[in-house]
Design a protein around this motif. Sequence first.
Motif: not given
Length: 191
Positions: A40-57
């Motif tokens: 539930g804490s994961l953001p919607h998948y977005n490939n751009d977020l791999w530069d600084n991945p969210p802690e939940a990921v």
Amino acid sequence: MKTVAVMVGSLTKNSINATFAKALEKLAAGQLKFDYLDIGSLPHYNNDLWDNPPEAVTKLKAQIAAADAVLIVMPEINRSFPGVIKNALDWGSRPWGQSAWLGKPVSLVGTTPGAIGTAVGQGHLRQILPLFDLVVMGQPEVYFQTKPGLIDEHFEITDDVTRGFLTGYLDKFTRFIDHHGPREALAVAAE
């Protein structure tokens, strides 16, 4: 004891699937250790977020990597599986070449008040799980119909027949993990 990453596909506060997962955990005590994924804490998948991945990921991927197997406990929504499950599957599979799902044994269960349980939604999900290189357990299938009082406030299954079936399911899942799970490196003595 095997560690199982548990994905509950409902974010509802009083989810019957979360209750069902806790009942399975209680039945599996001493055999399987459940580690619940916070999808539930994961953001919607977005490939751009791999530069600084969210802690939940990063936490999700670490939990999956550390687990011997995966258990998906899911409701059925509109004759399919919930979008939060697909989102978690996508996050765990990326970036390309770094999937945390590779070769993990997985089993699906789910509950609903309806007579056919989550059969249609699980069938839909079973179609895509091999694409993630998850090894899907085929039998027994668990399409659990929730009825009042079947799981008590202590997460105990109150019906002997149901408890026996679910205990047999968990025994089979444990054997499936033993057979399809990570292999220990073999030490070979050279002469």
